[in-house]
Design an enzyme around this catalytic site. Structure first.
Site, PDB file in Angstrom:
ATOM      1  CB  THR A  12      -0.991   0.040   1.303  1.00 10.83           C
ATOM      2  OG1 THR A  12      -2.086  -0.889   1.078  1.00 10.83           O
ATOM      3  CG2 THR A  12      -1.753   1.278   1.285  1.00 10.83           C
ATOM      4  CG  ASP A  61      -1.655  -6.333  -2.740  1.00 11.53           C
ATOM      5  OD1 ASP A  61      -2.525  -5.550  -2.968  1.00 11.53           O
ATOM      6  OD2 ASP A  61      -1.751  -7.336  -1.973  1.00 11.53           O
ATOM      7  CB  SER A  62       2.608  -8.260   0.937  1.00 11.16           C
ATOM      8  OG  SER A  62       1.202  -8.175   1.698  1.00 11.16           O
ATOM      9  CB  SER A  63      -2.169 -10.653  -1.428  1.00  7.37           C
ATOM     10  OG  SER A  63      -2.927  -9.754  -0.218  1.00  7.37           O
ATOM     11  CB  THR A  93       0.138  -4.047   5.958  1.00 15.10           C
ATOM     12  OG1 THR A  93      -0.980  -4.181   5.619  1.00 15.10           O
ATOM     13  CG2 THR A  93       0.675  -2.818   6.205  1.00 15.10           C
ATOM     14  CG  ASP A  94      -2.831  -7.653   2.689  1.00 15.79           C
ATOM     15  OD1 ASP A  94      -3.401  -6.983   3.763  1.00 15.79           O
ATOM     16  OD2 ASP A  94      -3.554  -7.580   1.694  1.00 15.79           O
TER      17      ASP A  94
END
Ligand code: ASP
Length: 362
Positions: A12, A61-63, A93-94
């Site tokens: 993010t 995106d860390s997902s 952050t995920d």
């Protein structure tokens, strides 16, 4: 003079657009350098502190992060290790807690700070948590010399392998349920130095060039194994059956190498013999079963109840948070060790991730 290497992996903090997606590295670097207090690779008020921004070619995106990306981060840090005094990894952050934990296991002998951070609101937004998190992470990486993989978020400095994401929306997104924060940033910055891991001895330290090149070879081995990653998390819930457990453990390719069980309470589960047989057969087949608790705080006591998992060959994760347990199991398994050695490593305190019972209570 202190030099900090900032690795932007995505998340993010660097997101733009709708729906949000990470901006490319060069655009993010320009944005960072335009921030008040961070102009031209310097940090206002910290004479002699300089930072450099590097990035993932494809910010994520860390997902979308996988264990192979943990190796990419580790390799990026090892490649420039000797040239910097501290490191910041900007990350979504995920799954930040997983990556911060993984780094503590992938970088044995770490002698400098690696500070993971990110934000709940992008840096390009007018009101955000990104700038204080970023600036704080750079300052902590460049001034504290803490030889650990850390996570800094909303004024809390946490041990990475003790961290958990606890809020999907608010700035106070991370906690360390089973270990106190290592530091807090506020009107006064406080570091609890008695909690910080000791600096590694020279014969194991990554500041020793021989160990740095040995680690590169070890990471190359782990990089080859990680694409075949086959660790599962099995959360116990009322109604879980032998058939469901069998599908989870035995239904995947490549075949499962380890199971992070998020058991009930102190490490308990259903007593149905068929269910327990699925677990003990997995253990007999060399699949490492970690008995974690799904409860946020506290420790496993696997022998306390008749429903405890001691009988199936599971080993206690004690107070390790499940994300650290998974990251540790993945990193240790990738060293291609026999199950007994993996189990021994899982019950060894490698980087402050676990509180082992004292011998008197064991
Ligand atoms: N989905 C984002 C990520 O993990 C969330 C964040 O960074 O806060 O990359």
């Amino acid at each position: 003079m202190s030099k900090v290497y900032v690795l932007y992996t995505g998340g993010t903090i660097g997101c733009t657009g709708s729906p949000l997606a990470p901006m490319p590295g060069p655009q993010f670097e320009a944005l960072v350098q335009s921030m008040p207090g961070l102009e031209n690779g310097t940090v206002a008020g910290y004479a002699g502190l300089q930072y450099t921004v590097a990035w993932f070619e494809q910010p994520l995106d860390s997902s979308n992060m996988t264990p192979s990306d943990w190796i990419t981060i580790a390799n990026a840090l090892v490649a420039v290790y000797a040239d910097y005094d501290g490191f910041v990894v900007l990350h979504g952050t995920d799954t930040m807690a997983f990556s911060a934990a993984a780094m503590s296991f992938l970088l044995p002998g770490l002698s400098k700070p690696v500070v993971f951070s990110g934000s709940q609101i992008p840096l390009e937004a007018t009101v955000n948590d990104a700038l204080p998190n970023l600036t704080g992470a750079i300052v902590l990486a460049g001034t504290t010399s803490i030889p650990e993989s850390l996570l800094y978020f909303d004024s809390l400095l946490l041990r990475g392998n003790r961290s958990v994401k606890v809020n999907a929306n608010q700035f106070a997104a991370f906690a360390s349920p089973n270990f106190p924060p290592l530091g807090t940033v506020g009107t006064e910055t406080t570091i609890q130095s008695q909690l910080v891991l000791p600096a590694p001895a020279w014969n194991v330290s990554l500041s020793n060039p021989a160990n740095l090149s040995a680690l590169s070879a070890q990471l190359a081995t782990q990089a080859q194994v990680m694409p075949n990653f086959a660790i599962i998390t099995m959360i116990f819930y009322p109604g879980i059956t032998a058939s469901l457990a069998n599908a989870m453990i035995n239904g995947s390719t490549p075949s499962t190498k380890g199971v992070v069980i998020e058991a009930f309470g102190e490490g308990n589960g259903p007593s149905d013999p068929a269910f327990l047989q699925v677990l003990s057969r997995a253990n007999d087949a060399g699949i490492v079963l970690m008995a974690n608790t799904q409860v946020l705080t506290g420790t496993v006591n696997i022998g306390a109840y008749a429903t405890g998992l001691a009988g199936v060959g599971a080993i206690s994760a004690y107070d390790m948070v499940p994300s650290a347990s998974l990251a540790k199991l993945a990193c240790v398994t990738a060293l291609i060790l026999p199950p007994a050695s993996i189990k021994a490593a899982m019950q060894t305190n490698i980087a402050g991730e676990i509180t082992l019972p004292s011998t008197a209570n064991a």
